[in-house]
Write an enzyme that holds these catalytic residues in place. Structure first.
Site, PDB file in Angstrom:
ATOM      1  N   HIS A  33       0.883  -1.184   0.000  1.00 54.68           N
ATOM      2  CA  HIS A  33       0.000   0.000   0.000  1.00 54.68           C
ATOM      3  C   HIS A  33       0.912   1.223   0.000  1.00 54.68           C
ATOM      4  O   HIS A  33       1.414   1.639   1.055  1.00 54.68           O
ATOM      5  CB  HIS A  33      -0.882   0.021   1.253  1.00 54.68           C
ATOM      6  CG  HIS A  33      -1.864  -1.110   1.322  1.00 54.68           C
ATOM      7  ND1 HIS A  33      -3.216  -0.933   1.150  1.00 54.68           N
ATOM      8  CD2 HIS A  33      -1.692  -2.437   1.526  1.00 54.68           C
ATOM      9  CE1 HIS A  33      -3.837  -2.101   1.258  1.00 54.68           C
ATOM     10  NE2 HIS A  33      -2.923  -3.028   1.490  1.00 54.68           N
TER      11      HIS A  33
ATOM     12  N   HIS B 227      -8.763  -7.978  -1.008  1.00 51.66           N
ATOM     13  CA  HIS B 227      -8.431  -8.247   0.397  1.00 51.66           C
ATOM     14  C   HIS B 227      -9.557  -9.160   0.879  1.00 51.66           C
ATOM     15  O   HIS B 227     -10.703  -8.721   1.007  1.00 51.66           O
ATOM     16  CB  HIS B 227      -8.432  -6.956   1.214  1.00 51.66           C
ATOM     17  CG  HIS B 227      -7.179  -6.159   1.083  1.00 51.66           C
ATOM     18  ND1 HIS B 227      -6.768  -5.586  -0.089  1.00 51.66           N
ATOM     19  CD2 HIS B 227      -6.224  -5.847   2.019  1.00 51.66           C
ATOM     20  CE1 HIS B 227      -5.617  -4.949   0.111  1.00 51.66           C
ATOM     21  NE2 HIS B 227      -5.261  -5.098   1.373  1.00 51.66           N
TER      22      HIS B 227
ATOM     23  N   GLU C 136      -9.617 -11.067   5.701  1.00 53.36           N
ATOM     24  CA  GLU C 136      -8.475 -10.635   6.522  1.00 53.36           C
ATOM     25  C   GLU C 136      -8.967 -10.403   7.947  1.00 53.36           C
ATOM     26  O   GLU C 136      -9.127  -9.273   8.413  1.00 53.36           O
ATOM     27  CB  GLU C 136      -7.827  -9.369   5.951  1.00 53.36           C
ATOM     28  CG  GLU C 136      -6.498  -9.051   6.655  1.00 53.36           C
ATOM     29  CD  GLU C 136      -5.917  -7.697   6.284  1.00 53.36           C
ATOM     30  OE1 GLU C 136      -6.584  -6.910   5.590  1.00 53.36           O
ATOM     31  OE2 GLU C 136      -4.786  -7.415   6.743  1.00 53.36           O
TER      32      GLU C 136
ATOM     33  N   TRP D 149      -0.932   0.361   9.996  1.00 50.82           N
ATOM     34  CA  TRP D 149      -1.125  -1.060  10.287  1.00 50.82           C
ATOM     35  C   TRP D 149       0.158  -1.729  10.743  1.00 50.82           C
ATOM     36  O   TRP D 149       0.138  -2.804  11.320  1.00 50.82           O
ATOM     37  CB  TRP D 149      -1.668  -1.771   9.035  1.00 50.82           C
ATOM     38  CG  TRP D 149      -3.030  -1.298   8.663  1.00 50.82           C
ATOM     39  CD1 TRP D 149      -4.214  -1.772   9.165  1.00 50.82           C
ATOM     40  CD2 TRP D 149      -3.380  -0.253   7.745  1.00 50.82           C
ATOM     41  NE1 TRP D 149      -5.264  -1.086   8.608  1.00 50.82           N
ATOM     42  CE2 TRP D 149      -4.786  -0.153   7.739  1.00 50.82           C
ATOM     43  CE3 TRP D 149      -2.641   0.607   6.923  1.00 50.82           C
ATOM     44  CZ2 TRP D 149      -5.463   0.773   6.939  1.00 50.82           C
ATOM     45  CZ3 TRP D 149      -3.322   1.520   6.140  1.00 50.82           C
ATOM     46  CH2 TRP D 149      -4.713   1.598   6.153  1.00 50.82           C
TER      47      TRP D 149
HETATM   48  N1  17E Z   1      -5.940  -2.126   4.626  1.00 50.81           N
HETATM   49  C1  17E Z   1      -6.463  -3.349   4.878  1.00 50.81           C
HETATM   50  O1  17E Z   1      -7.690  -3.514   4.802  1.00 50.81           O
HETATM   51  N2  17E Z   1      -5.651  -4.363   5.211  1.00 50.81           N
HETATM   52  C2  17E Z   1      -4.339  -4.179   5.291  1.00 50.81           C
HETATM   53  N3  17E Z   1      -3.560  -5.204   5.628  1.00 50.81           N
HETATM   54  C3  17E Z   1      -3.788  -2.905   5.047  1.00 50.81           C
HETATM   55  C4  17E Z   1      -4.611  -1.899   4.709  1.00 50.81           C
HETATM   56  C5  17E Z   1      -2.326  -2.693   5.149  1.00 50.81           C
HETATM   57 FE   FE2 Z   2      -3.162  -5.178   2.075  1.00 54.98          FE
END
Ligand code: 17E
Ligand code: FE2
Length: 422
Positions: free
Chosen positions: A66, A217, A220, A322
């Protein structure tokens, strides 16, 4: 003796053959391409370099970063809980202050760092749930600025979810019209499971409409009920988009019960989609709601790899809300991957090297321009190591980075001098 004259010959390169094996060859470069590879090239060159049997491999591929949030750690405050959610909140604050210059400056600083450490291909996510699309505009400019030395792909990433606010979907579509390489998503962060499923279908529709790749994503979170990966795989099978589809993170896969995981694996095998794990960030963000035992929170990398699925490793963050660490070195990423995925066998460590090189290239669909093969662009790195194992173990210096046949960066390894042990 041939009278052929090449621009450059790299002598005594240790080149990877099949897993584990290396051979010593000369590599001739002409007109920015690899012109010959042979144990002894009997020719002259304008310039010759003796690599003294050091490891030569294709460049590293940073498959998940990112850049828009990089180098903002602590602005406006540090992430105290260490969770994904607090990170999103802090970034939500910081992103209101973005300017084109601010994003460009930070992104280029990171891309230079990557290039110096042997990365010549990088895929960045950029938050497009921000009404001015400042970060996207900046990164589109950056992509153009760096194109001679960094192949940058951009994923339009709706960080706040596609359905959390009415304007988010039109913003995502505007981003695609501006010309990005891939469309992203965050189904586990949508308000409801239904919205999450709908978002995945929406992403596939957009990818078909704008003829771009998909990098979501996906799951997560440590929630064992977060099951959007199966939706991604099913959509990939039904649309036939398979090799243009990537599921990033998929950390919940580590928490699924094994009966479900087994069923899912078969679906994934059919889907042939790509996977990206981000070991540095997954081990840090996940497991935060656990007391003990504490989950590692990284997806089933070893099992996916054993099933022949394409997995790569990404850095994800460098000094952002993060993750407050990060060096840009893909060897650091692989090193962490070896540990938390328990890929400590010799072939497994070699596989982890592939996860930061050729597997990432496959995810980014770079087949026509990646690899040390006659006729391809002369992009390669020279590593202060004699095997992939050695490179990861020592996180070796990347001595030379060659970009289209030209030396882009050179790093001299640190010299240590003992004075006395007396
Ligand atoms: N945004 C997200 O949703 N997940 C991440 N690991 C990062 C940003 C870095
Ligand atoms: Fe990411």
């Amino acid at each position: 003796m041939s009278n052929k004259n090449y621009e450059l010959i790299l002598r005594n390169c240790r080149l990877l053959q099949a897993t584990h094996k290396t051979e010593i060859v000369d590599i001739a470069i002409d007109d920015s391409k690899i012109a010959a590879i042979s144990p002894d090239i009997p020719a002259f060159a304008d310039q010759e370099l003796d690599l003294q049997e050091k490891l030569v491999t294709p460049p590293f591929v940073e498959s998940h970063i990112h850049l828009d949030s990089a180098l903002t750690a602590g602005e406006p405050r540090w992430n105290q809980s260490g969770t994904l959610f607090e990170g999103i909140e802090i970034w939500g604050n910081r992103k209101q202050k973005l300017t084109i210059e601010d994003v460009k400056k930070r992104a280029i600083e990171i891309l230079k760092l990557q290039a110096q450490k042997g990365v010549l291909f990088s895929r960045t996510h950029v938050d497009v749930s921000e009404p001015t699309l400042t970060a996207l505009q900046a990164l589109l400019e950056v992509k153009e600025t760096v194109k001679n030395w960094m192949n940058l792909q951009i994923v339009a990433f709706p960080q706040d979810g596609i359905y959390s606010q009415h304007e988010n979907l039109p913003l995502l579509e505007t981003a695609l019209q501006l010309g990005v390489d891939a469309v992203g998503g965050i189904p586990h962060y949508e308000f409801t499971r239904e919205d999450g499923v709908k978002s995945v279908h929406q992403i596939f529709e957009l990818a078909e409409k704008y003829d771009c790749s998909i990098d979501i994503h996906c799951d997560e979170i440590d929630d064992d009920q977060s099951r959007f990966l199966e939706v991604v795989a099913a959509c990939a099978i039904r649309t036939g988009l398979s090799n243009r589809v990537t599921a990033s993170h998929t950390t919940a896969f580590a928490s699924y019960n094994n009966a479900y995981a087994e069923k899912l694996m078969s679906l994934l095998e059919k889907s042939k989609i790509n996977f990206i794990a981000n070991p540095l960030i997954n081990i840090t963000l996940q497991g935060r709601t656990d007391i003990y035992p504490k989950r590692r929170g990284v997806t089933r990398v070893k099992e996916l790899w054993q099933r022949g699925l394409n997995v790569s490793f990404g850095h994800d963050c460098i000094l952002d809300p993060w993750y407050s660490l990060g060096t840009g070195s893909m060897l650091d990423v692989a090193y962490m991957g070896v540990h938390i995925c328990q890929m400590t066998g010799m072939t497994e460590i070699d596989a982890c090297y592939q996860m930061i090189t050729s597997n990432g290239a496959r995810t980014l669909n770079l087949a026509d321009r990646y690899g040390i093969v006659v006729g391809k662009p002369a992009n390669l790195i020279v590593v202060e190591a004699d095997s992939c194992f050695d490179a990861i173990r020592k996180r070796s210096t990347i001595k030379y980075v060659f970009n289209h046949g030209k030396l882009l960066a050179e790093t001299t390894p640190a010299k240590i001098k003992f004075s006395s042990f007396g």
